[in-house]
Motif scaffolding. Structure first.
Motif, PDB file in Angstrom:
ATOM      1  N   UNK A  63       0.883  -1.122  -0.028  1.00  0.00           N
ATOM      2  CA  UNK A  63      -0.061  -0.038  -0.157  1.00  0.00           C
ATOM      3  C   UNK A  63       0.925   1.282  -0.077  1.00  0.00           C
ATOM      4  N   UNK A  64       0.516   2.215  -0.571  1.00  0.00           N
ATOM      5  CA  UNK A  64       1.152   3.383  -0.964  1.00  0.00           C
ATOM      6  C   UNK A  64       1.305   4.248   0.640  1.00  0.00           C
ATOM      7  N   UNK A  65       0.575   3.957   1.566  1.00  0.00           N
ATOM      8  CA  UNK A  65       0.510   4.425   2.971  1.00  0.00           C
ATOM      9  C   UNK A  65       1.790   3.994   3.743  1.00  0.00           C
ATOM     10  N   UNK A  66       2.235   2.816   3.064  1.00  0.00           N
ATOM     11  CA  UNK A  66       3.389   2.048   3.789  1.00  0.00           C
ATOM     12  C   UNK A  66       4.770   2.575   3.207  1.00  0.00           C
ATOM     13  N   UNK A  67       4.908   3.286   2.159  1.00  0.00           N
ATOM     14  CA  UNK A  67       5.975   3.697   1.299  1.00  0.00           C
ATOM     15  C   UNK A  67       5.764   5.228   0.951  1.00  0.00           C
ATOM     16  N   UNK A  68       5.536   6.184   1.685  1.00  0.00           N
ATOM     17  CA  UNK A  68       5.028   7.406   1.426  1.00  0.00           C
ATOM     18  C   UNK A  68       6.294   8.098   0.589  1.00  0.00           C
ATOM     19  N   UNK A  79      -3.531   1.197  -6.535  1.00  0.00           N
ATOM     20  CA  UNK A  79      -4.058   1.162  -8.006  1.00  0.00           C
ATOM     21  C   UNK A  79      -4.194  -0.311  -8.379  1.00  0.00           C
ATOM     22  N   UNK A  80      -3.142  -1.449  -8.232  1.00  0.00           N
ATOM     23  CA  UNK A  80      -3.353  -2.543  -8.657  1.00  0.00           C
ATOM     24  C   UNK A  80      -4.489  -3.320  -8.163  1.00  0.00           C
ATOM     25  N   UNK A  81      -5.094  -2.909  -7.009  1.00  0.00           N
ATOM     26  CA  UNK A  81      -6.165  -3.928  -6.477  1.00  0.00           C
ATOM     27  C   UNK A  81      -7.499  -2.895  -6.782  1.00  0.00           C
ATOM     28  N   UNK A  82      -7.378  -1.660  -7.589  1.00  0.00           N
ATOM     29  CA  UNK A  82      -8.642  -1.132  -7.854  1.00  0.00           C
ATOM     30  C   UNK A  82      -9.563  -1.955  -8.766  1.00  0.00           C
ATOM     31  N   UNK A 124      -4.367   5.395   0.194  1.00  0.00           N
ATOM     32  CA  UNK A 124      -5.553   4.994   0.550  1.00  0.00           C
ATOM     33  C   UNK A 124      -5.246   4.468   2.230  1.00  0.00           C
ATOM     34  N   UNK A 125      -6.350   4.661   3.030  1.00  0.00           N
ATOM     35  CA  UNK A 125      -6.407   4.486   4.354  1.00  0.00           C
ATOM     36  C   UNK A 125      -6.442   3.138   4.504  1.00  0.00           C
ATOM     37  N   UNK A 126      -6.289   2.472   5.685  1.00  0.00           N
ATOM     38  CA  UNK A 126      -6.295   1.157   6.044  1.00  0.00           C
ATOM     39  C   UNK A 126      -7.920   0.802   6.085  1.00  0.00           C
ATOM     40  N   UNK A 127      -8.701   1.761   6.499  1.00  0.00           N
ATOM     41  CA  UNK A 127     -10.058   1.627   6.597  1.00  0.00           C
ATOM     42  C   UNK A 127     -10.644   1.394   5.012  1.00  0.00           C
ATOM     43  N   UNK A 128     -10.186   2.024   4.030  1.00  0.00           N
ATOM     44  CA  UNK A 128     -10.520   2.086   2.680  1.00  0.00           C
ATOM     45  C   UNK A 128     -10.080   0.552   2.341  1.00  0.00           C
ATOM     46  N   UNK A 137     -15.736  -6.030   0.302  1.00  0.00           N
ATOM     47  CA  UNK A 137     -16.714  -5.901  -0.648  1.00  0.00           C
ATOM     48  C   UNK A 137     -16.243  -7.021  -1.960  1.00  0.00           C
ATOM     49  N   UNK A 138     -15.042  -7.239  -1.965  1.00  0.00           N
ATOM     50  CA  UNK A 138     -14.408  -8.197  -2.810  1.00  0.00           C
ATOM     51  C   UNK A 138     -15.025  -9.500  -2.428  1.00  0.00           C
ATOM     52  N   UNK A 139     -14.635  -9.895  -1.247  1.00  0.00           N
ATOM     53  CA  UNK A 139     -15.148 -11.176  -0.541  1.00  0.00           C
ATOM     54  C   UNK A 139     -16.426 -11.208  -0.718  1.00  0.00           C
ATOM     55  N   UNK A 140     -17.410 -10.466  -0.490  1.00  0.00           N
ATOM     56  CA  UNK A 140     -18.948 -10.527  -0.561  1.00  0.00           C
ATOM     57  C   UNK A 140     -19.219 -10.716  -2.149  1.00  0.00           C
ATOM     58  N   UNK A 141     -18.652 -10.222  -2.959  1.00  0.00           N
ATOM     59  CA  UNK A 141     -18.926 -10.357  -4.298  1.00  0.00           C
ATOM     60  C   UNK A 141     -18.548 -11.768  -4.744  1.00  0.00           C
ATOM     61  N   UNK A 142     -17.403 -12.206  -4.012  1.00  0.00           N
ATOM     62  CA  UNK A 142     -16.983 -13.795  -4.566  1.00  0.00           C
ATOM     63  C   UNK A 142     -18.255 -14.679  -3.799  1.00  0.00           C
ATOM     64  N   UNK A 143     -18.482 -14.429  -2.684  1.00  0.00           N
ATOM     65  CA  UNK A 143     -19.420 -15.345  -1.982  1.00  0.00           C
ATOM     66  C   UNK A 143     -20.827 -15.342  -2.695  1.00  0.00           C
TER      67      UNK A 143
END
Length: 161
Positions: free
Chosen positions: A79-84, A105-108, A125-129, A136-142
Protein backbone atom coordinates in the motif's frame (compact mmCIF):
# COMPACT_ATOMS: atom_id res chain seq x y z
CA UNK A 1 -1.42 7.29 -34.73
CA UNK A 2 -4.45 5.02 -34.44
CA UNK A 3 -5.83 3.76 -31.17
CA UNK A 4 -3.90 0.68 -30.16
CA UNK A 5 -5.29 -1.18 -27.20
CA UNK A 6 -3.58 -3.62 -24.94
CA UNK A 7 -3.42 -7.08 -26.46
CA UNK A 8 -1.96 -8.79 -23.42
CA UNK A 9 0.82 -9.15 -20.93
CA UNK A 10 3.51 -11.72 -20.39
CA UNK A 11 5.47 -12.39 -17.20
CA UNK A 12 9.24 -12.76 -17.04
CA UNK A 13 10.61 -11.73 -20.43
CA UNK A 14 14.34 -11.50 -21.15
CA UNK A 15 15.66 -9.60 -24.17
CA UNK A 16 18.95 -10.63 -25.76
CA UNK A 17 20.95 -9.78 -28.85
CA UNK A 18 23.22 -12.11 -30.79
CA UNK A 19 23.44 -15.86 -30.42
CA UNK A 20 25.80 -18.50 -29.11
CA UNK A 21 28.87 -17.11 -27.37
CA UNK A 22 28.09 -13.61 -28.69
CA UNK A 23 24.69 -13.52 -26.97
CA UNK A 24 24.23 -10.56 -24.63
CA UNK A 25 21.34 -9.63 -22.38
CA UNK A 26 19.73 -6.28 -23.10
CA UNK A 27 17.40 -6.47 -20.11
CA UNK A 28 14.49 -8.26 -18.52
CA UNK A 29 10.97 -7.25 -17.62
CA UNK A 30 8.99 -8.78 -14.77
CA UNK A 31 5.91 -8.15 -16.93
CA UNK A 32 5.80 -7.04 -20.56
CA UNK A 33 2.73 -5.26 -21.96
CA UNK A 34 2.04 -5.72 -25.69
CA UNK A 35 -0.13 -3.28 -27.61
CA UNK A 36 -1.90 -3.75 -30.95
CA UNK A 37 0.43 -1.32 -32.73
CA UNK A 38 3.49 -3.33 -31.64
CA UNK A 39 4.55 -1.10 -28.77
CA UNK A 40 6.08 -2.88 -25.79
CA UNK A 41 6.03 -1.54 -22.23
CA UNK A 42 8.27 -3.05 -19.54
CA UNK A 43 7.00 -3.35 -15.98
CA UNK A 44 9.29 -3.82 -13.00
CA UNK A 45 7.55 -5.36 -9.98
CA UNK A 46 8.87 -5.27 -6.43
CA UNK A 47 7.30 -6.73 -3.31
CA UNK A 48 8.23 -3.69 -1.24
CA UNK A 49 9.42 -0.16 -1.89
CA UNK A 50 12.81 -1.09 -0.42
CA UNK A 51 13.44 -3.16 -3.56
CA UNK A 52 13.30 -0.10 -5.80
CA UNK A 53 16.85 1.19 -5.92
CA UNK A 54 19.11 3.05 -8.35
CA UNK A 55 20.23 -0.19 -10.05
CA UNK A 56 16.61 -1.28 -10.63
CA UNK A 57 15.76 2.06 -12.22
CA UNK A 58 18.92 2.01 -14.35
CA UNK A 59 17.99 -1.43 -15.72
CA UNK A 60 14.40 -0.52 -16.56
CA UNK A 61 15.62 2.72 -18.19
CA UNK A 62 18.02 0.75 -20.39
CA UNK A 63 15.37 -1.77 -21.41
CA UNK A 64 12.69 0.86 -22.05
CA UNK A 65 15.13 2.80 -24.24
CA UNK A 66 16.07 -0.34 -26.21
CA UNK A 67 12.38 -1.16 -26.74
CA UNK A 68 11.56 2.47 -27.56
CA UNK A 69 8.79 2.11 -24.99
CA UNK A 70 6.28 4.97 -24.80
CA UNK A 71 6.42 4.65 -21.00
CA UNK A 72 7.48 2.20 -18.32
CA UNK A 73 5.99 1.07 -15.04
CA UNK A 74 7.41 0.48 -11.58
CA UNK A 75 4.91 -1.47 -9.47
CA UNK A 76 5.21 -2.15 -5.76
CA UNK A 77 2.82 -4.66 -4.17
CA UNK A 78 2.56 -2.67 -0.99
CA UNK A 79 0.00 0.00 0.00
CA UNK A 80 1.16 3.55 -0.74
CA UNK A 81 0.68 4.53 2.91
CA UNK A 82 3.47 2.08 3.80
CA UNK A 83 5.91 3.68 1.35
CA UNK A 84 5.14 7.42 1.47
CA UNK A 85 8.44 8.51 -0.12
CA UNK A 86 8.34 6.09 -3.06
CA UNK A 87 6.77 8.36 -5.64
CA UNK A 88 8.98 11.33 -4.79
CA UNK A 89 12.15 9.18 -4.76
CA UNK A 90 11.74 7.84 -8.31
CA UNK A 91 12.92 10.23 -11.02
CA UNK A 92 11.02 10.48 -14.26
CA UNK A 93 13.23 9.52 -17.21
CA UNK A 94 13.76 12.06 -19.97
CA UNK A 95 11.54 11.50 -22.98
CA UNK A 96 8.95 9.13 -21.52
CA UNK A 97 6.69 8.94 -18.50
CA UNK A 98 7.17 6.43 -15.72
CA UNK A 99 4.11 5.19 -13.86
CA UNK A 100 4.73 4.40 -10.21
CA UNK A 101 1.92 2.25 -8.87
CA UNK A 102 1.21 0.45 -5.62
CA UNK A 103 -1.47 -1.89 -4.34
CA UNK A 104 -3.75 1.16 -4.24
CA UNK A 105 -3.95 1.10 -8.05
CA UNK A 106 -3.26 -2.61 -8.60
CA UNK A 107 -6.22 -3.72 -6.47
CA UNK A 108 -8.65 -1.11 -7.82
CA UNK A 109 -11.34 -3.25 -9.41
CA UNK A 110 -12.99 -0.40 -11.28
CA UNK A 111 -10.43 2.21 -12.33
CA UNK A 112 -11.95 5.33 -13.79
CA UNK A 113 -10.14 8.08 -15.63
CA UNK A 114 -12.24 11.24 -15.61
CA UNK A 115 -11.36 14.38 -17.54
CA UNK A 116 -8.80 16.33 -15.56
CA UNK A 117 -7.98 13.45 -13.21
CA UNK A 118 -5.04 11.07 -13.03
CA UNK A 119 -5.74 7.45 -11.97
CA UNK A 120 -2.01 7.07 -11.32
CA UNK A 121 -1.73 10.10 -9.05
CA UNK A 122 -0.11 9.46 -5.69
CA UNK A 123 -3.13 9.21 -3.39
CA UNK A 124 -2.54 6.73 -0.54
CA UNK A 125 -5.64 4.92 0.66
CA UNK A 126 -6.39 4.51 4.33
CA UNK A 127 -6.38 1.15 6.05
CA UNK A 128 -10.15 1.52 6.52
CA UNK A 129 -10.55 1.97 2.75
CA UNK A 130 -8.53 -1.18 2.08
CA UNK A 131 -10.56 -3.19 4.61
CA UNK A 132 -13.80 -2.05 2.96
CA UNK A 133 -12.42 -2.94 -0.50
CA UNK A 134 -11.40 -6.41 0.72
CA UNK A 135 -14.75 -6.97 2.42
CA UNK A 136 -16.69 -5.95 -0.70
CA UNK A 137 -14.56 -8.23 -2.87
CA UNK A 138 -15.14 -11.20 -0.54
CA UNK A 139 -18.88 -10.52 -0.53
CA UNK A 140 -18.95 -10.44 -4.34
CA UNK A 141 -17.13 -13.77 -4.51
CA UNK A 142 -19.50 -15.37 -2.02
CA UNK A 143 -22.58 -14.09 -3.90
CA UNK A 144 -21.81 -15.98 -7.11
CA UNK A 145 -21.32 -19.63 -7.88
CA UNK A 146 -17.89 -20.44 -9.28
CA UNK A 147 -17.35 -20.92 -13.02
CA UNK A 148 -16.23 -24.46 -12.23
CA UNK A 149 -17.63 -26.96 -9.72
CA UNK A 150 -16.33 -26.57 -6.19
CA UNK A 151 -14.73 -30.00 -6.42
CA UNK A 152 -12.83 -29.26 -9.67
CA UNK A 153 -9.50 -30.22 -8.15
CA UNK A 154 -10.70 -33.57 -6.88
CA UNK A 155 -12.63 -34.53 -10.02
CA UNK A 156 -10.34 -33.29 -12.78
CA UNK A 157 -6.88 -32.80 -11.44
CA UNK A 158 -6.65 -35.69 -8.99
CA UNK A 159 -8.74 -38.07 -11.07
CA UNK A 160 -10.90 -39.10 -8.12
CA UNK A 161 -14.59 -39.96 -8.59
Amino acid sequence: MSQAGLIGSHPGVEFTVGDGKDRATVGEADVLLLFADGRLVPVEVKRTAAGVDARTLELIDRLAAALEAPYDVVAVSQPARECPNLSASIQQPTGRPRLVITDDQILNRRPFWAVGSDPFAWDPHSEAHDLERDSSFAAELEAFDPDQPWDLVRDTLLGEP
